[in-house]
Design an enzyme around this catalytic site. Sequence first.
Site, PDB file in Angstrom:
ATOM      1  CE  LYS A 138      -3.489   2.222   2.955  1.00  0.00           C
ATOM      2  NZ  LYS A 138      -4.214   2.059   4.227  1.00  0.00           N
ATOM      3  CG  ASP A 172      -0.881   6.582   2.889  1.00  0.00           C
ATOM      4  OD1 ASP A 172      -1.502   7.387   2.184  1.00  0.00           O
ATOM      5  OD2 ASP A 172      -1.199   6.304   4.070  1.00  0.00           O
ATOM      6  CG  ASP A 198      -7.838   7.864   5.071  1.00  0.00           C
ATOM      7  OD1 ASP A 198      -7.547   6.733   4.647  1.00  0.00           O
ATOM      8  OD2 ASP A 198      -6.985   8.720   5.378  1.00  0.00           O
TER       9      ASP A 198
HETATM   10  C1  DGJ Z   1      -3.668   7.399   5.402  1.00  0.00           C
HETATM   11  C2  DGJ Z   1      -4.288   6.181   4.772  1.00  0.00           C
HETATM   12  O1  DGJ Z   1      -5.299   6.539   3.897  1.00  0.00           O
HETATM   13  C3  DGJ Z   1      -4.778   5.260   5.881  1.00  0.00           C
HETATM   14  O2  DGJ Z   1      -5.468   4.177   5.324  1.00  0.00           O
HETATM   15  C4  DGJ Z   1      -3.600   4.820   6.690  1.00  0.00           C
HETATM   16  O3  DGJ Z   1      -2.743   4.043   5.901  1.00  0.00           O
HETATM   17  C5  DGJ Z   1      -2.887   6.033   7.251  1.00  0.00           C
HETATM   18  N1  DGJ Z   1      -2.560   6.994   6.241  1.00  0.00           N
HETATM   19  C6  DGJ Z   1      -1.617   5.618   7.944  1.00  0.00           C
HETATM   20  O4  DGJ Z   1      -0.878   6.679   8.345  1.00  0.00           O
END
Ligand code: DGJ
Length: 729
Positions: free
Chosen positions: A476, A478, A548
Amino acid sequence: MSIVYDENTRSFHLKAGNSSYILQIHDENYLAHLYWGRKLKKFNTELLSLKRRGSFSPNPDPNNELLSLDTLPQEYPSYGTSDFRVPAYSVQLENGSTITDLRYDSHKIIKGKPKLENLPATYVENDDEADTLEIVLYDSLIGLKAILSYTAYEKYDAITRNVRFINSGNTKLKLLSALSTSVDFDNCTYDFMHLHGSWARERQIERTPLINGNQSVESRRGASSHQHNPFIALLSKDATEEHGDVYGFNLVYSGNFIAQAEVDQYKTTRVSIGINPFDFSWVLEPNETFQTPETVMVYSSNGIGEMSRTYHKLYRSRLCRGNFRDTTRPVLVNNWEATYFDFNAEKIENIASVAKELGIELFVLDDGWFGKRDNDDCSLGDWIADSKKLPEGLDDLANRINKLDLKFGLWFEPEMVSPDSDLYRSHPDWCLHVPDRRRTQARQQLILDLSREDVCEYIIRSVSDILSTVNVEYVKWDMNRNMTEIGSEYLPPERQRETAHRYILGLYKIYEKLTTNFPNILFEGCSGGGGRFDAGILYYMPQIWTSDDTDAVERLKIQYGTSIVYPISTMGSHVSAVPNHQVHRNTPLKMRGDVAMSGNFGYELDLTKFSEEEKEIVKNQVEEYKSLRELIQFGDMYRLISPFENDEAAWMVVSEDKTQAFVAYFRVLGTPNEPISKIYFRGLDPNKDYSIEGKEGVFSGDELMYAGLTIPDLEGDYQSITWVLKSTI
Ligand code: DGJ
């Protein structure tokens, strides 16, 4: 041939699926736009109607009063030589002038679709799938060339466009703007649709009538952004999901963009889209080139739904790439909302073993596994496992997860650096910054300067070190803030305004390298949820964390809005705990599951806290999703009821051969003594009969679509129903 040039009329007819797009080399070699819409068998140049106008729309040739650049519909208009509308590009010469004059020079038509240099784009697998027209526009005074490239897909009502600038003169030029596409419509009787939002509220649909003047959406954040998506569409006034004309424009780009529609004094509309000219410029030394990102333009004569399905099919099969493009995606559990930063190997292993029991296939370890990261104050950039939380190392944890017969996935945020990190202490110059100014922090982090080769190399190396030593099968990726003080220590003053675009080019280079070197890892994009949910990312990573906000009610709008352009197979979608962590709402596990099923399904909560009864529900959800995921991820989506206009929502997915379908209906709040309501399915074969799981009898496709199915009584708030259809013949 889907692109034909007619010598007599000097016009090009691009046929893409059931649509036509026509342009012409007009008087004085200006490139005019004649038509875009339903496919035409043939046409005459009456398509272009021009009128004599007054002196405020000047004539470049005093003997031709019909020709005014201010009224001529054009393919790639210039500024300063009498078109007063929004230009497609602008160039500053060494003498300070910004006047340029691009005219038709030459063209070629080629089979297939050339790759875009260093930028993501749709592609063909076989040259018969599309034709490409390249038209060279030339300003002979300064030696500036703009090569307009158009690809018409044979099977899809989709035309892609991009522009390559070449400085073939002998003086330096500076591009001040270089949009990817400009299209002039001969009227303004349209609505303007776009997707806006914010963090945790992405891609809300807005539709407003076009207004006189300019209407635009844009990003100045260094990312395509939560706030506006690089997509707009013009819709005929009567356009609905199933009827009317729709013209979609989507930029395959992840950085600053602008998308706009300008209605002028004569009620024509100019739509343009590309890199945002705001705080952008690009120096072109002699022989240097500049490549714009690609626009994917989709026409639909059957409403918004058909436009979406064209984008979905094209993106699923000719934008996304790699081993996971055509394979179903694993059901995952992610520990972010379960533990946040507070975990150790035992806690993770406990969640993973319940996951296994419930049929889940992949465990994703989110933020907090590296450096000294007990909160978001530190350690970004130090991609080494935290020895306090994981004393036996990351490899050991991955092995423990693998022993449970689960795949192991890992979170990274490689574009960032925490001021409190070893990386920042050793390379304070590696972040985006400008001399003598504050380095504005957001979530206590700064952004690495990806316009620099050495920084990109560091990211590739540090991420690769982990991926090649630990059995990671999913990443993932980010990115949790937007750019401020955009500048690079590495670039000369005259190139500082190139930084934001160079950053995106650096990002794409990193993505290309890592996804090529690790083809068996499934990469999921993320930017605080859906802050960079765009076609650029999808070229490298076939799925993106949609938002989120995991609340089932909020997700109805977010997923419905996202589906306007992006296919279900690209949306990460998880069941989370109640009360929901973003909106504190309690919704039933059933509704949370039904919403998350219309995406790449997963859980994001502490599974060890489930009661036996809840575990049973989850087991069934996982099993059901597995039996349907091929259909859901690769079928055709039909939106049925919009959550933006109702207190309910519904959509369905139909297999390409129309033998299977999955329908999901959601009702947000209960109402007393409610009227009887029906749901009308779409996309079925009217001549096929279908059985509906859990329902007696056989239903014909036409009955389900035209007579509808009565929605059973639902008790209480936050209710949902799903139907699974199978054709009986
Ligand atoms: C933002 C992401 O969208 C969340 O799912 C998570 O991974 C957090 N960051 C972690 O800091």
